[in-house]
Design an enzyme around this catalytic site. Structure first.
Site, PDB file in Angstrom:
ATOM      1  NE  ARG A  26      71.616  67.203  77.869  1.00 36.80           N
ATOM      2  CZ  ARG A  26      71.991  66.579  78.981  1.00 36.80           C
ATOM      3  NH1 ARG A  26      72.378  67.266  80.038  1.00 36.80           N
ATOM      4  NH2 ARG A  26      71.952  65.269  79.052  1.00 36.80           N
ATOM      5  NE  ARG A  30      65.816  70.662  80.035  1.00 36.01           N
ATOM      6  CZ  ARG A  30      65.787  69.503  80.695  1.00 36.01           C
ATOM      7  NH1 ARG A  30      64.694  69.146  81.334  1.00 36.01           N
ATOM      8  NH2 ARG A  30      66.852  68.729  80.728  1.00 36.01           N
ATOM      9  NE  ARG A  39      60.528  72.246  75.369  1.00 35.19           N
ATOM     10  CZ  ARG A  39      59.362  71.667  75.531  1.00 35.19           C
ATOM     11  NH1 ARG A  39      58.324  72.021  74.790  1.00 35.19           N
ATOM     12  NH2 ARG A  39      59.190  70.724  76.447  1.00 35.19           N
ATOM     13  CG  ASP A  75      66.268  64.037  71.157  1.00 39.25           C
ATOM     14  OD1 ASP A  75      66.236  62.794  71.023  1.00 39.25           O
ATOM     15  OD2 ASP A  75      66.307  64.600  72.262  1.00 39.25           O
ATOM     16  CE1 TYR A 149      66.481  57.602  75.951  1.00 37.18           C
ATOM     17  CE2 TYR A 149      68.662  57.626  74.962  1.00 37.18           C
ATOM     18  CZ  TYR A 149      67.759  58.120  75.885  1.00 37.18           C
ATOM     19  OH  TYR A 149      68.145  59.130  76.731  1.00 37.18           O
TER      20      TYR A 149
END
Length: 339
Positions: A26, A30, A39, A75, A149
């Site tokens: 990552r 963010r 974003r 992703d 998921y």
């Protein structure tokens, strides 16, 4: 650099390097102001599905951090849409038509990799822009994590639906995993064909299983993917969290490099894994610590590796959203200096 190949790729193959290579799971995301600016204008799916934007996000940390590899911005759940599931981020991932029965499994499209051309285009763009001394890592979610998921419909605390399906209907679980594993292997092979120089298989949820559940219901499918992708000739990293209770079994599934989280000391992991290359394993929360504490932790991991070949410095999981960028940059610099 080691010879003519990137330092990171040399370490993946347990070859001699001039300094320990480092990258961060990552590392694009963010915690970086430039990512947050993007974003404001684009959703996560827009970023991932627009090759030019995915390229830009992938390269953002390469301009700020002295890391040895870039990881494709994507992703792990991109694969579920062409397989036939409805994916949204609000803000976390959710699937509105989760797997519940035979009909749900039967209608899944295992040829999903054909519909992810935007990922392959992003890889081509990144390779054109990336410093040739740096490597590009492609990735996918491992069969268990992706299937989880698909069954749970999103993140889960207890994996109740997954474990009920796995344990009560092992026949149906096997059918589901066979479709997921085929789609995953084809997806990774297409990433390599587009220019990915290594790939990582993320099994973020695997620590929810008992060792026997992993061995019986998951390892054969993970092993199949790793074996298929290994045929491409690029290094393959197998990473999971919470694997310290069955690390040997996890590694037995395959992979040139085994990623380990912070729940096991690196020297203990290396002893258990034998000659296999390893990746890890700083606790991501240490990136919030005082610099002296953080540098001591970096030194400890390098000390535990003991100068052995085949070590890639990384976190035990991904960078957290509010992590100070300066601390991430400092760790990358310290790894190179100290090693």
């Amino acid at each position: 650099m080691s010879g003519k190949i990137p330092r990171f790729l040399a370490a993946c193959r347990s070859q001699k390097v001039d300094a320990t290579p480092v990258w961060f799971m990552r590392q694009a995301g963010r915690y970086m102001a430039e990512y947050r600016e993007l974003r404001k204008k684009h959703s996560i799916l827009d970023l991932a599905k627009t090759p030019e934007l995915a390229c830009e996000v992938t390269l953002q940390p390469m301009r700020r951090l002295n890391v040895d590899a870039a990881i494709l911005f994507a992703d792990i759940l991109l694969i579920v849409e062409p397989m036939g599931q409805k994916l949204a981020f609000a803000p976390g991932p959710s699937i509105s038509n989760p797997i519940r029965d035979e009909k749900d499994v039967a209608r899944l499209n295992e040829d999903a990799a054909e519909d992810l051309s935007f990922v392959y285009e992003a890889i081509k763009l990144i390779r054109r822009e990336l410093d040739p001394s740096k490597a590009l890592i492609g990735f996918a979610g491992a069969p268990f994590t992706v299937a989880s998921y698909m069954v749970e419909g999103g993140p889960s605390d207890h994996y109740a639906h997954v474990k009920k399906l796995m344990l009560d209907r092992p026949d149906l679980w096997d059918k589901l995993l066979r479709k997921v594993r085929y789609a995953t292997a084809e997806y990774l092979k297409a990433q390599v064909a587009a220019g990915a120089q290594a790939v990582q298989l993320f099994d973020s949820w695997i620590g929810a299983l008992t060792p026997e559940q992993f061995r019986r219901h998951v390892r054969p499918h993970t092993a199949w993917v790793l074996s298929e992708v290994k045929k491409t000739g690029v290094p393959v990293i197998s990473f999971g969290t919470g694997t310290s209770g069955f690390l040997e079994d996890f590694a037995a599934a395959g992979g040139d490099v085994i990623g380990v989280d912070w729940r096991v000391d690196l020297d203990a992991a290396r002893k258990r894994l034998g000659k296999r290359a390893v990746q890890g394993n700083l606790d991501p929360l240490l990136l919030f610590s005082d610099r002296k504490v953080l540098k001591a932790a970096v030194k400890d991991i390098l000390r535990r590796n003991g100068g052995r070949k085949g070590h890639i410095f990384n976190l035990g999981h991904g960078i957290l959203p509010t992590t100070p960028v300066d601390n991430v940059r400092a760790v990358a610099d310290w790894v190179h200096e100290l090693s």
